[in-house]
Motif scaffolding. Structure first.
Motif, PDB file in Angstrom:
ATOM      1  N   SER A 172       0.781  -1.368   0.015  1.00  0.00           N
ATOM      2  CA  SER A 172      -0.286  -0.030  -0.054  1.00  0.00           C
ATOM      3  C   SER A 172       0.877   1.305  -0.120  1.00  0.00           C
ATOM      4  N   PHE A 173       2.102   1.225   0.339  1.00  0.00           N
ATOM      5  CA  PHE A 173       2.828   2.333   0.408  1.00  0.00           C
ATOM      6  C   PHE A 173       3.137   3.156  -0.920  1.00  0.00           C
ATOM      7  N   PRO A 174       3.252   2.488  -2.171  1.00  0.00           N
ATOM      8  CA  PRO A 174       3.306   3.022  -3.321  1.00  0.00           C
ATOM      9  C   PRO A 174       1.794   4.108  -3.503  1.00  0.00           C
ATOM     10  N   GLN A 175       0.969   3.384  -3.269  1.00  0.00           N
ATOM     11  CA  GLN A 175      -0.250   4.076  -3.509  1.00  0.00           C
ATOM     12  C   GLN A 175      -0.503   5.354  -2.463  1.00  0.00           C
ATOM     13  N   LEU A 176      -0.126   5.076  -1.223  1.00  0.00           N
ATOM     14  CA  LEU A 176      -0.293   6.233  -0.167  1.00  0.00           C
ATOM     15  C   LEU A 176       0.768   7.362  -0.541  1.00  0.00           C
ATOM     16  N   LEU A 177       2.049   6.912  -1.118  1.00  0.00           N
ATOM     17  CA  LEU A 177       3.052   8.083  -1.508  1.00  0.00           C
ATOM     18  C   LEU A 177       2.424   8.983  -2.751  1.00  0.00           C
ATOM     19  N   ALA A 178       1.393   8.386  -3.424  1.00  0.00           N
ATOM     20  CA  ALA A 178       0.857   9.223  -4.545  1.00  0.00           C
ATOM     21  C   ALA A 178       0.038  10.219  -3.899  1.00  0.00           C
ATOM     22  N   GLY A 179      -0.417  10.246  -2.564  1.00  0.00           N
ATOM     23  CA  GLY A 179      -0.974  11.233  -2.196  1.00  0.00           C
ATOM     24  C   GLY A 179      -0.216  12.189  -1.302  1.00  0.00           C
ATOM     25  N   LEU A 180       1.106  11.955  -1.234  1.00  0.00           N
ATOM     26  CA  LEU A 180       1.945  12.766  -0.532  1.00  0.00           C
ATOM     27  C   LEU A 180       2.214  14.049  -1.078  1.00  0.00           C
ATOM     28  N   GLY A 181       2.269  14.355  -2.549  1.00  0.00           N
ATOM     29  CA  GLY A 181       2.164  15.584  -3.287  1.00  0.00           C
ATOM     30  C   GLY A 181       0.991  16.434  -2.872  1.00  0.00           C
ATOM     31  N   MET A 182      -0.101  15.816  -2.848  1.00  0.00           N
ATOM     32  CA  MET A 182      -1.460  16.740  -2.315  1.00  0.00           C
ATOM     33  C   MET A 182      -1.007  17.240  -1.003  1.00  0.00           C
ATOM     34  N   THR A 183      -0.436  16.237  -0.052  1.00  0.00           N
ATOM     35  CA  THR A 183      -0.206  16.808   1.365  1.00  0.00           C
ATOM     36  C   THR A 183       0.861  17.944   1.231  1.00  0.00           C
ATOM     37  N   LEU A 184       1.892  17.700   0.721  1.00  0.00           N
ATOM     38  CA  LEU A 184       2.849  18.811   0.751  1.00  0.00           C
ATOM     39  C   LEU A 184       2.552  20.064  -0.205  1.00  0.00           C
ATOM     40  N   GLN A 185       1.729  20.040  -0.917  1.00  0.00           N
ATOM     41  CA  GLN A 185       1.126  21.327  -1.587  1.00  0.00           C
ATOM     42  C   GLN A 185       0.330  22.019  -0.605  1.00  0.00           C
ATOM     43  N   LEU A 186      -0.589  21.219   0.111  1.00  0.00           N
ATOM     44  CA  LEU A 186      -1.374  21.963   1.104  1.00  0.00           C
ATOM     45  C   LEU A 186      -0.497  22.683   2.401  1.00  0.00           C
ATOM     46  N   LEU A 187       0.556  21.849   2.586  1.00  0.00           N
ATOM     47  CA  LEU A 187       1.489  22.134   3.804  1.00  0.00           C
ATOM     48  C   LEU A 187       2.252  23.550   3.288  1.00  0.00           C
TER      49      LEU A 187
END
Length: 227
Positions: free
Chosen positions: A11-26
């Motif tokens: 599941s890590f590769p799929q979760l990391l796909a959402g990391l970009g959104m998290t970093l943009q918001l941050l």
């Protein structure tokens, strides 16, 4: 209850796909929140803007971020002047609503952090600056800003970490950040334990990186005090 390590790892590769959104918001919320905090701190020193600034800080520090997000995301579109105004192309997008909520919330907390740092500057430093013939601008640049930055940095670092964790609320307004992706995977696999532990590990890694960066900045800014 069995624990599926293989599922967690895949599941890590799929979760990391959402990391970009998290970093943009941050990133957007950190920059805009700092700007709001600086303006608010200045407004609190004026005669006519002090009370509106105090009310803003009190409201956004005294109410839950989730409530603020829902007011912005669900409440503002109900107003006709918002739908017909120039900000509607942004406020109808969940991403910008989330950025606005995070920025306003972060700005209120950082404004209070800056106020605490300003209180750490004693009257003697101002008198010493005047005795040296420093102008108001040079006193601000050479004395006030460096000292306030060093005093505020530890607390501000904690606020950055708190803001990063608050981005998880983006999943409540359909955004696919790390938590949003985790919820979608759970809906498919019915394995919340493994998926959310994997998501938690990603947030822990981000927290470690941020705390390390803040510690390095603290060490660099405090090297003269240590000497």
């Amino acid at each position: 209850m069995s624990f599926d390590i293989a599922l967690m790892l895949t599941s890590f590769p799929q979760l990391l796909a959402g990391l970009g959104m998290t970093l943009q918001l941050l990133g957007i919320s950190l920059v805009s929140g700092l700007v709001i905090a600086i303006v608010t701190s200045w407004a609190r020193t004026t005669r006519f803007l002090r009370w509106p600034a105090e009310a803003y800080v009190y409201f956004f520090r005294g109410t839950p971020l989730l409530v603020q997000l829902f007011v912005i995301y669900f409440g503002l579109p109900q107003a006709e002047f918002v739908r017909s105004g120039p900000w509607w192309p942004f406020l109808r997008e969940p991403f910008w609503c989330m950025c606005l909520a995070l920025s306003l919330n972060n700005g209120a907390y950082v404004a209070e952090i800056i106020r605490g740092g300003m209180l750490g500057i004693g009257k003697g430093l101002k008198e010493a600056s005047w005795a040296l013939g420093l102008s108001r601008f040079h006193h601000l640049r050479l004395v006030t800003v460096p000292i306030v930055t060093r005093l505020c940095l530890p607390t501000y670092g904690n606020e950055v970490v708190s803001l990063m964790k608050s981005t998880a609320l983006a999943s409540t307004v359909t955004l696919l950040d790390v938590t949003g992706v985790a919820r979608s995977i759970v809906a498919e696999t019915f394995a919340p334990y493994e998926i959310f532990i994997a998501a938690a590990l990603i947030y822990l890694a981000l927290t470690f990186l941020m705390q390390t960066l803040v510690s390095c900045l603290e060490a660099r800014l405090g090297r003269y005090a240590q000497r």
